[in-house]
Design an enzyme around this catalytic site. Structure first.
Site, mmCIF file in Angstrom:
data_model
loop_
_atom_site.group_PDB
_atom_site.id
_atom_site.type_symbol
_atom_site.label_atom_id
_atom_site.label_comp_id
_atom_site.label_asym_id
_atom_site.label_seq_id
_atom_site.Cartn_x
_atom_site.Cartn_y
_atom_site.Cartn_z
ATOM 1 N N THR A 132 23.211 39.790 51.777
ATOM 2 C CA THR A 132 23.409 38.952 52.886
ATOM 3 C C THR A 132 24.947 38.793 53.100
ATOM 4 O OG1 THR A 132 23.477 36.961 51.807
ATOM 5 C CG2 THR A 132 21.470 37.451 52.675
ATOM 6 N N LEU A 148 26.578 43.577 44.502
ATOM 7 C CA LEU A 148 27.630 42.997 45.356
ATOM 8 C C LEU A 148 27.853 41.390 45.388
ATOM 9 C CD1 LEU A 148 26.839 45.337 48.423
ATOM 10 C CD2 LEU A 148 27.991 45.829 46.507
ATOM 11 N N GLN A 159 30.887 34.984 44.443
ATOM 12 C CA GLN A 159 31.768 33.930 45.116
ATOM 13 C C GLN A 159 32.894 34.614 45.304
ATOM 14 O OE1 GLN A 159 33.959 32.142 46.789
ATOM 15 N NE2 GLN A 159 35.069 31.801 44.730
ATOM 16 N N SER A 200 37.137 44.997 42.272
ATOM 17 C CA SER A 200 38.275 44.580 43.469
ATOM 18 C C SER A 200 39.877 44.878 43.097
ATOM 19 C CB SER A 200 38.283 43.099 43.823
ATOM 20 O OG SER A 200 39.221 42.679 44.501
ATOM 21 N N GLU A 214 42.050 42.975 43.664
ATOM 22 C CA GLU A 214 42.727 41.704 43.185
ATOM 23 C C GLU A 214 42.960 41.598 41.674
ATOM 24 O OE1 GLU A 214 43.426 38.463 44.622
ATOM 25 O OE2 GLU A 214 43.915 39.895 46.142
ATOM 26 N N TYR A 236 38.969 34.247 40.304
ATOM 27 C CA TYR A 236 38.124 35.171 40.744
ATOM 28 C C TYR A 236 38.580 36.665 40.236
ATOM 29 C CZ TYR A 236 36.909 38.966 44.221
ATOM 30 O OH TYR A 236 36.191 40.175 44.864
HETATM 31 P P1 NDP Z 1 30.492 38.444 50.830
HETATM 32 O O1 NDP Z 1 31.321 37.070 50.548
HETATM 33 O O2 NDP Z 1 30.475 38.565 52.444
HETATM 34 O O3 NDP Z 1 29.121 38.331 50.279
HETATM 35 C C1 NDP Z 1 28.785 37.796 49.001
HETATM 36 C C2 NDP Z 1 27.394 37.934 48.657
HETATM 37 O O4 NDP Z 1 26.984 37.232 47.472
HETATM 38 C C3 NDP Z 1 26.506 37.059 49.648
HETATM 39 O O5 NDP Z 1 25.348 37.661 50.190
HETATM 40 C C4 NDP Z 1 26.085 35.811 49.093
HETATM 41 O O6 NDP Z 1 25.169 35.277 49.465
HETATM 42 C C5 NDP Z 1 25.890 36.425 47.683
HETATM 43 N N1 NDP Z 1 25.915 35.458 46.623
HETATM 44 C C6 NDP Z 1 26.878 34.666 46.391
HETATM 45 N N2 NDP Z 1 26.616 33.796 45.274
HETATM 46 C C7 NDP Z 1 25.552 34.303 44.706
HETATM 47 C C8 NDP Z 1 24.622 33.651 43.669
HETATM 48 N N3 NDP Z 1 25.072 32.895 42.920
HETATM 49 N N4 NDP Z 1 23.391 34.760 43.170
HETATM 50 C C9 NDP Z 1 23.323 35.686 44.100
HETATM 51 N N5 NDP Z 1 23.720 35.921 45.368
HETATM 52 C C10 NDP Z 1 25.066 35.214 45.608
HETATM 53 O O7 NDP Z 1 31.482 39.423 50.268
HETATM 54 P P2 NDP Z 1 31.569 40.942 50.613
HETATM 55 O O8 NDP Z 1 30.400 41.439 51.255
HETATM 56 O O9 NDP Z 1 32.828 41.078 51.678
HETATM 57 O O10 NDP Z 1 32.070 41.548 49.339
HETATM 58 C C11 NDP Z 1 30.920 42.151 48.486
HETATM 59 C C12 NDP Z 1 31.500 42.298 47.195
HETATM 60 O O11 NDP Z 1 32.524 43.337 46.902
HETATM 61 C C13 NDP Z 1 31.685 41.045 46.474
HETATM 62 O O12 NDP Z 1 31.320 41.133 45.024
HETATM 63 C C14 NDP Z 1 33.069 41.000 46.653
HETATM 64 O O13 NDP Z 1 33.786 40.103 45.581
HETATM 65 C C15 NDP Z 1 33.548 42.389 46.461
HETATM 66 N N6 NDP Z 1 34.746 42.795 46.985
HETATM 67 C C16 NDP Z 1 34.922 42.736 48.293
HETATM 68 C C17 NDP Z 1 36.049 43.052 49.056
HETATM 69 C C18 NDP Z 1 36.224 42.935 50.278
HETATM 70 O O14 NDP Z 1 37.438 43.242 50.801
HETATM 71 N N7 NDP Z 1 35.213 42.571 51.333
HETATM 72 C C19 NDP Z 1 37.183 44.117 48.281
HETATM 73 C C20 NDP Z 1 36.647 44.215 46.661
HETATM 74 C C21 NDP Z 1 35.585 43.754 46.273
HETATM 75 P P3 NDP Z 1 25.195 34.023 50.594
HETATM 76 O O15 NDP Z 1 25.107 34.964 51.872
HETATM 77 O O16 NDP Z 1 23.861 33.203 50.476
HETATM 78 O O17 NDP Z 1 26.392 33.487 50.490
HETATM 79 P P1 GDR Z 2 42.074 38.279 49.947
HETATM 80 O O1 GDR Z 2 41.462 38.105 51.248
HETATM 81 O O2 GDR Z 2 42.652 36.974 49.199
HETATM 82 O O3 GDR Z 2 42.969 39.433 49.658
HETATM 83 O O4 GDR Z 2 40.614 38.716 49.173
HETATM 84 P P2 GDR Z 2 42.030 36.876 52.130
HETATM 85 O O5 GDR Z 2 41.590 37.576 53.582
HETATM 86 O O6 GDR Z 2 41.338 35.627 51.830
HETATM 87 O O7 GDR Z 2 43.645 36.701 52.075
HETATM 88 C C1 GDR Z 2 44.308 37.880 52.325
HETATM 89 C C2 GDR Z 2 46.047 37.126 52.341
HETATM 90 O O8 GDR Z 2 46.199 36.549 53.426
HETATM 91 C C3 GDR Z 2 46.834 35.380 53.071
HETATM 92 N N1 GDR Z 2 46.422 34.181 54.061
HETATM 93 C C4 GDR Z 2 45.241 33.546 54.353
HETATM 94 N N2 GDR Z 2 44.218 33.852 53.740
HETATM 95 C C5 GDR Z 2 43.140 33.145 54.250
HETATM 96 N N3 GDR Z 2 41.698 33.362 53.526
HETATM 97 N N4 GDR Z 2 43.189 32.087 55.013
HETATM 98 C C6 GDR Z 2 44.433 31.695 55.432
HETATM 99 O O9 GDR Z 2 44.634 30.891 56.273
HETATM 100 C C7 GDR Z 2 45.644 32.581 55.130
HETATM 101 N N5 GDR Z 2 46.812 32.746 55.388
HETATM 102 C C8 GDR Z 2 47.356 33.748 54.855
HETATM 103 C C9 GDR Z 2 46.418 34.958 51.688
HETATM 104 O O10 GDR Z 2 47.238 34.326 50.947
HETATM 105 C C10 GDR Z 2 46.461 36.579 50.938
HETATM 106 O O11 GDR Z 2 47.470 37.003 50.545
HETATM 107 C C11 GDR Z 2 39.727 39.519 49.855
HETATM 108 C C12 GDR Z 2 38.461 39.344 49.424
HETATM 109 O O12 GDR Z 2 37.267 39.774 50.110
HETATM 110 C C13 GDR Z 2 37.954 39.401 47.765
HETATM 111 O O13 GDR Z 2 36.641 39.108 47.796
HETATM 112 C C14 GDR Z 2 38.438 40.928 47.624
HETATM 113 O O14 GDR Z 2 38.222 41.214 46.259
HETATM 114 C C15 GDR Z 2 39.725 41.255 47.966
HETATM 115 O O15 GDR Z 2 40.008 40.996 49.416
HETATM 116 C C16 GDR Z 2 39.995 42.563 47.869
#
Ligand code: NDP
Ligand code: GDR
Length: 372
Positions: free
Chosen positions: A35, A111, A114, A161, A163, A184
């Site tokens: 989702t 995927l 939190q 990630s 991160e 995280y």
């Molecule tokens: P999202 O936050 O959009 O999606 C996270 C998903 O995990 C949702 O479907 C959520 O469900 C589900 N989820 C959360 N907690 C649980 C749980 N306890 N059991 C089952 N499902 C759960 O993340 P992204 O799609 O952006 O990212 C996908 C993955 O890639 C994540 O693991 C993220 O940490 C990682 N990642 C993301 C990056 C990015 O830039 N987007 C970069 C690097 C890594 P619900 O919809 O109900 O909340």
């Molecule tokens: P990140 O993404 O922490 O890189 O993690 P986010 O967009 O939250 O932050 C990127 C940068 O922007 C700065 N920032 C803010 N961030 C948020 N969320 N809200 C604000 O108001 C704001 N102002 C400035 C942050 O401090 C940070 O430096 C994302 C997630 O998708 C992770 O799950 C994934 O692993 C990494 O990218 C790669």
């Protein structure tokens, strides 16, 4: 939407209009986090490739399937369905093992997470439970499923990630040491090493994708890019005037989520399992994102952005820029969408969304919220 009492829901997508292979010839994928942003793009990608896709969704008090509703088909048409949804949770081992046994997938994509870095400082224990121990639970479920069935054709993808690199200076590649800066990121490091360990200890075909930030119009609204593009749309339509942000000097390697899910799949199509960095190799500050997104619709971000300390993190990741040469060389992967194009795609979608919101606000059906 189907009845909430259904534990299995189903859907199909045939974007190219072609008839799918017969069920016995189709590969089966299991996706946790279906989702989420990436789960939705990966599902579309795999359905297009002819897979049957099973997604694990967690119970919530409201529907949490907005990103995949367009693929959804009423379960009464289940004979057509190639996407099915099942209730499970990464904190519940028994649900993971049960669905693995029932679905018997060829590919498992973990995927679920939190995934909000700032929130992980607020709920560190839960974050570790889902992100670190959750990955271990799923790996162990896969291992015990294999031991019980003797199957050898199952592959595992772990969503790692950038991160994890945290404080280590760029460019970051597969050989760069991890220095995580949040609960995280520490949890993602644990998940990374669990995956490596299961590969080494049990010869599991398990890959870590070390993905740098990737965004889209489906990005969660409390990540900085989407928070900004939502605000741009709403400010343009007169629904909002201020945008409260934290650190504008952080620099990120931002790509398009649609490109990145292809790299996940490519990793599992190789002969040997391995770990890969996926990135655009370009880095931009939050301030640059503001310049491009506000500038695109003729606004000046300085007239609207207010710094609010509540968005500063206890420890920040200052500069991420990936070196994706291994993914390019071995997988043949490269990003198709660049930074400017990504920002414009997100702004275009969010201006349209704001226009629709404005219709509802003007008609008195909705309050104009100040901040999404
Ligand atoms: P999202 O936050 O959009 O999606 C996270 C998903 O995990 C949702 O479907 C959520 O469900 C589900 N989820 C959360 N907690 C649980 C749980 N306890 N059991 C089952 N499902 C759960 O993340 P992204 O799609 O952006 O990212 C996908 C993955 O890639 C994540 O693991 C993220 O940490 C990682 N990642 C993301 C990056 C990015 O830039 N987007 C970069 C690097 C890594 P619900 O919809 O109900 O909340
Ligand atoms: P990140 O993404 O922490 O890189 O993690 P986010 O967009 O939250 O932050 C990127 C940068 O922007 C700065 N920032 C803010 N961030 C948020 N969320 N809200 C604000 O108001 C704001 N102002 C400035 C942050 O401090 C940070 O430096 C994302 C997630 O998708 C992770 O799950 C994934 O692993 C990494 O990218 C790669």
């Amino acid at each position: 939407m189907a009845s909430e009492t259904d534990t299995v829901r189903s859907g199909t997508l045939t974007p190219n209009g072609s008839a799918p292979d017969p069920p016995e010839h189709r590969k089966v994928a299991l996706i946790t986090g279906i989702t989420g942003q990436d789960g939705s793009y990966l599902t579309e990608f795999l359905l297009d490739k002819g897979y049957d896709v099973h997604g694990l969704i967690r119970r919530s008090s409201n529907f949490n399937t907005q990103r995949i509703n367009h693929i959804y088909i009423d379960p009464h048409n289940a004979h057509k369905a190639r996407m099915k949804l099942h209730y499970a949770d990464l904190t519940d081992s028994s649900s993971l093992r049960r669905w693995l046994d029932i679905i018997a997938p060829n590919e498992v994509y973990n995927l679920a997470a939190q995934s909000h870095v700032a929130v992980s400082f607020e709920i560190p224990d839960y974050t570790a439970d889902v992100v670190a121990t959750g990955a271990l639970r799923l790996l162990e479920a896969v291992r015990s499923h294999i031991a019980a069935t003797g199957r050898t054709d199952i592959k595992y993808y772990q969503a790692g990630s950038s991160e994890m690199f945290g404080a280590t200076p760029p460019p970051q590649s597969e050989t760069t040491p991890f220095h995580p800066r949040s609960p995280y990121a520490v949890s993602k490091c644990a998940a990374h090493w669990y995956t490596v360990n299961y590969r080494e200890a049990y010869s599991l075909f398990a890959c870590n994708g070390i993905l740098f930030n990737h965004e889209s119009p489906r990005r969660g609204e409390n990540f900085v890019t989407r928070k900004i593009t939502r605000a741009v749309g709403r400010i343009k339509e007169g629904l909002q005037s201020k945008l409260f942000l934290g650190n504008l000097q952080a620099s990120r390697d931002w790509g398009f989520a649609g490109d990145y899910v292809e790299a996940m799949w490519m990793m599992l199509q190789q002969e040997k399992p391995d770990d890969y960095v996926v990135a655009t190799e370009e880095s931009h500050t939050v301030e640059e994102f503001l310049e491009v997104s506000f500038g695109y619709v003729g606004l000046n971000w300085r007239d609207h952005v207010v710094i609010d300390k509540r968005y500063l993190r206890p420890s920040e990741v200052d500069n991420l820029k990936g070196d994706a040469s291994k993914a390019k060389k071995v997988l043949g992967w490269k990003p198709k969408v660049g930074f400017q194009q990504l920002v414009k795609m997100m702004v275009d979608e969010d201006v349209e969304l704001a226009k629709r919101e404005k219709v509802l606000v003007d008609a008195g059906y909705m309050d104009a919220q100040q901040q999404p």
